[in-house]
Design an enzyme around this catalytic site. Sequence first.
Site, PDB file in Angstrom:
ATOM      1  N   CYS A   1      -3.416  -0.990  -9.397  1.00  0.00           N
ATOM      2  CA  CYS A   1      -4.567  -1.642  -8.789  1.00  0.00           C
ATOM      3  C   CYS A   1      -5.795  -0.745  -8.726  1.00  0.00           C
ATOM      4  CB  CYS A   1      -4.193  -2.085  -7.377  1.00  0.00           C
ATOM      5  SG  CYS A   1      -3.072  -3.457  -7.396  1.00  0.00           S
TER       6      CYS A   1
ATOM      7  N   ASP B   1      -1.170  -0.587   2.528  1.00  0.00           N
ATOM      8  CA  ASP B   1      -0.932  -1.910   1.919  1.00  0.00           C
ATOM      9  C   ASP B   1      -0.862  -3.036   2.957  1.00  0.00           C
ATOM     10  OD1 ASP B   1      -0.052  -0.940  -1.002  1.00  0.00           O
ATOM     11  OD2 ASP B   1       0.787   0.360   0.514  1.00  0.00           O
TER      12      ASP B   1
ATOM     13  N   VAL C   1      -6.377   6.238   3.003  1.00  0.00           N
ATOM     14  CA  VAL C   1      -5.491   6.542   1.864  1.00  0.00           C
ATOM     15  C   VAL C   1      -6.183   6.276   0.520  1.00  0.00           C
ATOM     16  CG1 VAL C   1      -3.243   6.077   0.799  1.00  0.00           C
ATOM     17  CG2 VAL C   1      -3.459   6.065   3.289  1.00  0.00           C
TER      18      VAL C   1
ATOM     19  N   ARG D   1       2.717  -9.387  -9.958  1.00  0.00           N
ATOM     20  CA  ARG D   1       3.141  -7.974 -10.079  1.00  0.00           C
ATOM     21  C   ARG D   1       3.991  -7.556  -8.904  1.00  0.00           C
ATOM     22  NH1 ARG D   1      -0.941  -3.776  -9.674  1.00  0.00           N
ATOM     23  NH2 ARG D   1       0.879  -2.637  -8.993  1.00  0.00           N
TER      24      ARG D   1
ATOM     25  N   ARG E   1       1.872   1.584 -12.856  1.00  0.00           N
ATOM     26  CA  ARG E   1       1.779   3.030 -12.623  1.00  0.00           C
ATOM     27  C   ARG E   1       3.145   3.716 -12.787  1.00  0.00           C
ATOM     28  NH1 ARG E   1      -2.728   4.607 -11.309  1.00  0.00           N
ATOM     29  NH2 ARG E   1      -2.107   6.644 -10.547  1.00  0.00           N
TER      30      ARG E   1
ATOM     31  N   ASN F   1       7.967  -1.163  -4.197  1.00  0.00           N
ATOM     32  CA  ASN F   1       7.669   0.262  -4.340  1.00  0.00           C
ATOM     33  C   ASN F   1       8.913   1.149  -4.310  1.00  0.00           C
ATOM     34  OD1 ASN F   1       5.076  -0.448  -4.738  1.00  0.00           O
ATOM     35  ND2 ASN F   1       4.302   0.212  -2.737  1.00  0.00           N
TER      36      ASN F   1
HETATM   37  N1  EPU Z   1      -3.599  11.146  -5.376  1.00  0.00           N
HETATM   38  C1  EPU Z   1      -4.282  12.130  -6.052  1.00  0.00           C
HETATM   39  N2  EPU Z   1      -3.678  12.699  -7.159  1.00  0.00           N
HETATM   40  C2  EPU Z   1      -2.451  12.310  -7.600  1.00  0.00           C
HETATM   41  C3  EPU Z   1      -1.752  11.301  -6.895  1.00  0.00           C
HETATM   42  C4  EPU Z   1      -2.349  10.725  -5.797  1.00  0.00           C
HETATM   43  O1  EPU Z   1      -5.383  12.510  -5.674  1.00  0.00           O
HETATM   44  O2  EPU Z   1      -1.974  12.855  -8.616  1.00  0.00           O
HETATM   45  C5  EPU Z   1      -4.237  10.491  -4.205  1.00  0.00           C
HETATM   46  C6  EPU Z   1      -4.565   9.015  -4.514  1.00  0.00           C
HETATM   47  O3  EPU Z   1      -5.797   8.899  -5.196  1.00  0.00           O
HETATM   48  C7  EPU Z   1      -4.605   8.403  -3.127  1.00  0.00           C
HETATM   49  C8  EPU Z   1      -3.533   9.215  -2.383  1.00  0.00           C
HETATM   50  O4  EPU Z   1      -3.326  10.400  -3.136  1.00  0.00           O
HETATM   51  O5  EPU Z   1      -5.846   8.613  -2.533  1.00  0.00           O
HETATM   52  C9  EPU Z   1      -2.238   8.495  -2.187  1.00  0.00           C
HETATM   53  O6  EPU Z   1      -1.716   8.065  -3.425  1.00  0.00           O
HETATM   54  P1  EPU Z   1      -0.160   7.965  -3.685  1.00  0.00           P
HETATM   55  O7  EPU Z   1       0.185   8.887  -4.807  1.00  0.00           O
HETATM   56  O8  EPU Z   1       0.544   8.131  -2.402  1.00  0.00           O
HETATM   57  O9  EPU Z   1       0.000   6.482  -4.175  1.00  0.00           O
HETATM   58  P2  EPU Z   1       0.855   5.922  -5.385  1.00  0.00           P
HETATM   59  O10 EPU Z   1       2.151   6.607  -5.481  1.00  0.00           O
HETATM   60  O11 EPU Z   1       0.013   5.810  -6.617  1.00  0.00           O
HETATM   61  C10 EPU Z   1       2.175   4.156  -3.989  1.00  0.00           C
HETATM   62  C11 EPU Z   1       2.316   2.666  -4.010  1.00  0.00           C
HETATM   63  C12 EPU Z   1       1.055   2.027  -3.465  1.00  0.00           C
HETATM   64  C13 EPU Z   1       0.841   2.506  -2.047  1.00  0.00           C
HETATM   65  C14 EPU Z   1       0.764   4.038  -2.032  1.00  0.00           C
HETATM   66  C15 EPU Z   1       0.636   4.607  -0.634  1.00  0.00           C
HETATM   67  C16 EPU Z   1       3.763   2.297  -5.881  1.00  0.00           C
HETATM   68  C17 EPU Z   1       3.943   1.789  -7.258  1.00  0.00           C
HETATM   69  N3  EPU Z   1       2.545   2.237  -5.378  1.00  0.00           N
HETATM   70  O12 EPU Z   1       1.089   4.451  -4.863  1.00  0.00           O
HETATM   71  O13 EPU Z   1       1.284   0.629  -3.457  1.00  0.00           O
HETATM   72  O14 EPU Z   1      -0.331   1.969  -1.542  1.00  0.00           O
HETATM   73  O15 EPU Z   1       1.938   4.591  -2.652  1.00  0.00           O
HETATM   74  O16 EPU Z   1       1.735   4.296   0.140  1.00  0.00           O
HETATM   75  O17 EPU Z   1       4.713   2.727  -5.220  1.00  0.00           O
HETATM   76  C18 EPU Z   1       0.740  -1.629  -3.656  1.00  0.00           C
HETATM   77  O18 EPU Z   1       1.946  -1.847  -3.470  1.00  0.00           O
HETATM   78  O19 EPU Z   1      -0.130  -2.537  -3.708  1.00  0.00           O
HETATM   79  C19 EPU Z   1       0.295  -0.245  -3.832  1.00  0.00           C
HETATM   80  C20 EPU Z   1      -0.922   0.085  -4.245  1.00  0.00           C
END
Ligand code: EPU
Length: 444
Positions: free
Chosen positions: A122, A312, A334, A420, A98, A25
């Site tokens: 995911c 995670d 989350v 992945r 993503r 990440n």
């Molecule tokens: N959210 C929204 N709108 C947005 C963006 C996010 O409503 O525009 C919500 C999401 O639906 C969720 C929450 O905010 O409920 C948190 O999402 P976040 O944006 O923090 O997650 P992300 O950036 O998409 C990254 C990691 C995830 C990890 C999360 C939380 C990457 C590529 N992915 O996702 O990792 O769980 O932060 O720490 O960095 C994994 O490694 O398996 C994974 C899913």
Amino acid sequence: MTDDVLLVHGGTPLEGEIRVRGAKNLVPKAMVAALLGDEPSRLRNVPDIRDVRVVRGLLQLHGVTVGPGEEAGELVLDPSHVESANVADIDAHAGSSRIPILFCGPLLHRLGHAFIPGLGGCDIGGRPIDFHFEVLRQFGATIEKRPEGQYLEAPQRLRGTKIRLPYPSVGATEQVLLTAVLAEGVTELANAAVEPEIEDLICVLQKMGAIISMDTDRTIRITGVDRLGGFNHRALPDRLESASWASAALATKGDVYVRGASQREMMTFLNTFRRVGGAFEVDDAGIRFWHPGGPLNAIALETDVHPGFQTDWQQPLVVALTQASGLSIVHETVYESRLGFTSALNQMGAHIQLYSECLGGTPCRFGRRNFLHSAVVSGPTKLQGANLVIPDLRGGFSYLIAALAAQGTSHVHGIDLINRGYENFMDKLRALGAHVELPAPVES
Ligand code: EPU
């Protein structure tokens, strides 16, 4: 497809040593950051995982040369000749990851426009990208939804702005960072995510010449600069993969030394691991995790943004909780659907009941929206091998753990998804003594 199925013969404790490298990440995002510079960057400790390959492909489509560096796991990224990519070529990456959404700011700065394909990632909740587009609009970008994806333009230089995120989203915080560093003026981001991977991305950007400060109240201030250079950076270790192997050691009554695991980013996990009854020992090169014998303890657990218990970490640890004595309560705050993977554990003999109420702790965003986001795990239960289909990355690794802890043989389908985010996981499983095999291909 036979090559996407793994046969796991359970019942053997995982024992030995494996190594984790840079965080999934962080690494792909640091690669995107290289696009902002006008000099080559060097990124070290890069794992060979699919998300890295996807970003490498997208960078190359945009004229960035990406090649190996001097040491193993080093990438050299040269953005001297950034150019527009063919939409059809970009679209070939649709659904793969993503990370493409994070190309928006850098491409708007370098080219004045960006095309973003449909995203992957995911299936653990709705995963909207509304925060991303809202902040990009605030910087002055225009966004048009076209049949093949999103088309963005910056009619003039993007301007710094004041933003308050509705939720401390990791991705939206990264979007702001990667856009604000070259925008005109100051950007103030309130309610930012402060995960260790974000701090590491800030370190990368600072090395490139960015001016970024973090307050204790989740506010990040970025003063835009006119140009950025390259960076030389060693990615922080993958605390999520480290915790996955720790949970595997605990659930299989094993003993695993995770070379590369780092205590600082895992403090909250380590506290929880100890409360469950797991043992660990930290040294300068890694962390040893083991089951010390005797019963494990049921606990109450709530996932949260950093510095809380990372979402995670939840799925792999839930497998170990099926072996704890008593009732454990897990509240996932989350991702609304991140407990869906537990139905397969129940098929294996676990007793996990899901609830839409916020159990055991603070009310969260999902409480009144009928999402099954709380779980009661009653244990200990004997797990039996089963036919499992991997639903998502961490859920998939959790199924592997469950299959390894179970009696008998499991057929785990869809294992390619694990590539992945887990480097060479098959080699690591074998190094730890797991009895796993890929079925022989059927003769046609
Ligand atoms: N959210 C929204 N709108 C947005 C963006 C996010 O409503 O525009 C919500 C999401 O639906 C969720 C929450 O905010 O409920 C948190 O999402 P976040 O944006 O923090 O997650 P992300 O950036 O998409 C990254 C990691 C995830 C990890 C999360 C939380 C990457 C590529 N992915 O996702 O990792 O769980 O932060 O720490 O960095 C994994 O490694 O398996 C994974 C899913």
